[in-house]
Scaffold this motif. Structure first.
Motif, PDB file in Angstrom:
ATOM      1  N   ASP A  64      81.298 160.306  17.563  1.00 13.28           N
ATOM      2  CA  ASP A  64      80.840 159.264  17.012  1.00 13.28           C
ATOM      3  C   ASP A  64      81.514 158.648  15.938  1.00 13.28           C
ATOM      4  N   VAL A  65      81.649 157.108  15.731  1.00 10.69           N
ATOM      5  CA  VAL A  65      82.759 156.566  14.728  1.00 10.69           C
ATOM      6  C   VAL A  65      81.359 155.830  13.980  1.00 10.69           C
ATOM      7  N   GLY A  66      81.804 155.808  12.662  1.00  5.73           N
ATOM      8  CA  GLY A  66      80.977 155.078  11.942  1.00  5.73           C
ATOM      9  C   GLY A  66      80.854 153.698  11.797  1.00  5.73           C
ATOM     10  N   ASP A  67      80.058 153.068  10.738  1.00 10.41           N
ATOM     11  CA  ASP A  67      79.960 151.805  10.498  1.00 10.41           C
ATOM     12  C   ASP A  67      81.318 151.198  10.077  1.00 10.41           C
ATOM     13  N   LYS A  68      82.292 151.808   9.702  1.00  5.54           N
ATOM     14  CA  LYS A  68      83.466 151.470   9.079  1.00  5.54           C
ATOM     15  C   LYS A  68      84.607 150.876  10.380  1.00  5.54           C
ATOM     16  N   LEU A  69      84.211 151.545  11.571  1.00  2.60           N
ATOM     17  CA  LEU A  69      85.054 151.038  12.618  1.00  2.60           C
ATOM     18  C   LEU A  69      84.264 149.648  13.298  1.00  2.60           C
ATOM     19  N   TYR A  70      82.902 150.018  13.431  1.00  2.00           N
ATOM     20  CA  TYR A  70      82.305 148.929  14.055  1.00  2.00           C
ATOM     21  C   TYR A  70      82.052 147.554  13.437  1.00  2.00           C
ATOM     22  N   LYS A  71      82.176 147.735  11.792  1.00  2.00           N
ATOM     23  CA  LYS A  71      81.837 146.669  11.047  1.00  2.00           C
ATOM     24  C   LYS A  71      82.922 146.895  10.051  1.00  2.00           C
ATOM     25  N   PRO A  72      84.021 146.098  10.458  1.00  2.00           N
ATOM     26  CA  PRO A  72      85.120 146.036   9.407  1.00  2.00           C
ATOM     27  C   PRO A  72      85.100 145.403   8.220  1.00  2.00           C
ATOM     28  N   ALA A  73      85.528 145.451   6.958  1.00  2.00           N
ATOM     29  CA  ALA A  73      85.169 144.941   5.731  1.00  2.00           C
ATOM     30  C   ALA A  73      85.821 143.340   5.861  1.00  2.00           C
TER      31      ALA A  73
ATOM     32  N   ARG B  70      79.420 139.476  17.615  1.00  2.00           N
ATOM     33  CA  ARG B  70      79.997 138.199  18.271  1.00  2.00           C
ATOM     34  C   ARG B  70      80.065 138.553  19.616  1.00  2.00           C
ATOM     35  N   LEU B  71      81.230 139.568  19.896  1.00  2.00           N
ATOM     36  CA  LEU B  71      81.633 139.567  21.081  1.00  2.00           C
ATOM     37  C   LEU B  71      80.818 140.115  22.131  1.00  2.00           C
ATOM     38  N   ILE B  72      79.827 141.040  21.739  1.00  2.00           N
ATOM     39  CA  ILE B  72      78.647 141.467  22.428  1.00  2.00           C
ATOM     40  C   ILE B  72      77.747 140.407  22.915  1.00  2.00           C
ATOM     41  N   ASP B  73      77.622 139.571  21.871  1.00  2.00           N
ATOM     42  CA  ASP B  73      76.532 138.332  22.216  1.00  2.00           C
ATOM     43  C   ASP B  73      77.249 137.480  23.073  1.00  2.00           C
ATOM     44  N   ALA B  74      78.466 137.204  23.230  1.00  2.00           N
ATOM     45  CA  ALA B  74      79.282 136.256  23.906  1.00  2.00           C
ATOM     46  C   ALA B  74      79.044 136.836  25.307  1.00  2.00           C
ATOM     47  N   VAL B  75      79.465 138.181  25.628  1.00  2.00           N
ATOM     48  CA  VAL B  75      79.333 139.016  26.987  1.00  2.00           C
ATOM     49  C   VAL B  75      77.802 138.935  27.577  1.00  2.00           C
ATOM     50  N   ASP B  76      76.894 139.165  26.645  1.00  2.00           N
ATOM     51  CA  ASP B  76      75.593 139.230  27.178  1.00  2.00           C
ATOM     52  C   ASP B  76      75.197 137.645  27.454  1.00  2.00           C
ATOM     53  N   GLY B  77      75.493 136.536  26.777  1.00  2.00           N
ATOM     54  CA  GLY B  77      75.489 135.188  26.995  1.00  2.00           C
ATOM     55  C   GLY B  77      74.389 134.924  25.944  1.00  2.00           C
TER      56      GLY B  77
END
Length: 162
Positions: A121-130, A138-145
């Motif tokens: 598991d990687v933390g929020d530091k990687l998923y939400k860079p400063a 935004r990428l996930i929302d674009a893929v999901d439409g």
């Protein structure tokens, strides 16, 4: 239980797990799930079914069609012997064992249970860079439409990174 029956039972177990595998989020020409179900369904001796569960019956050629093919060709289906041997050498002859199918079953169940995602598991530091905390969302929302950017918001994102 003979080895062929053990292989069939293991393949049935793998097909049942594959049927629970989630559908691809992005539609492709070929689906991993469908290809693997067809592949191991043959090993398990299951009938061919489409994605809706309807049985697929393969059309067998009639006697007249077979005679027509034989009369029209000088060699087997019009191919020379060298070409036929090349084709036969390239065809993969899959020989499954109970152990190999069980290994694939364990691998697929690890993928479906997110074993390695949870273990590493990687933390929020990687998923939400400063610098750009909403980038991956935004990428996930674009893929999901869910949310589409128009030209102006896309230009703003490119110029300012937000």
């Amino acid at each position: 239980m003979s080895s062929s029956n053990a292989v069939k039972e293991s393949a049935k177990k793998l097909v049942n797990l594959l049927e629970k595998y989630p559908k691809d989020r992005i539609p492709h020409l070929v689906s991993f799930k469908d290809i693997q179900i067809a592949r191991f369904g043959r090993v398990a001796g299951l009938p061919n079914v489409d994605h809706e569960g309807n049985s697929i019956k393969q059309k067998k050629p009639s006697i007249d069609e077979i005679k027509s093919i034989i009369n029209r060709t000088s060699g087997p289906l019009g191919l020379n012997k060298e070409m036929l041997t090349k084709i036969q050498n390239k065809i993969i002859d899959e020989k499954f064992t109970e152990e190999s199918i069980n290994e694939q079953f364990r691998a697929l169940s690890c993928i479906m249970n997110n074993k390695f995602r949870n273990y590493y598991d990687v933390g929020d530091k990687l998923y939400k860079p400063a610098g750009n905390p909403h980038y991956y969302q935004r990428l996930i929302d674009a893929v999901d439409g869910k949310k589409k950017e128009n030209l102006l918001t896309a230009m703003r994102t490119v110029l300012f990174g937000k």
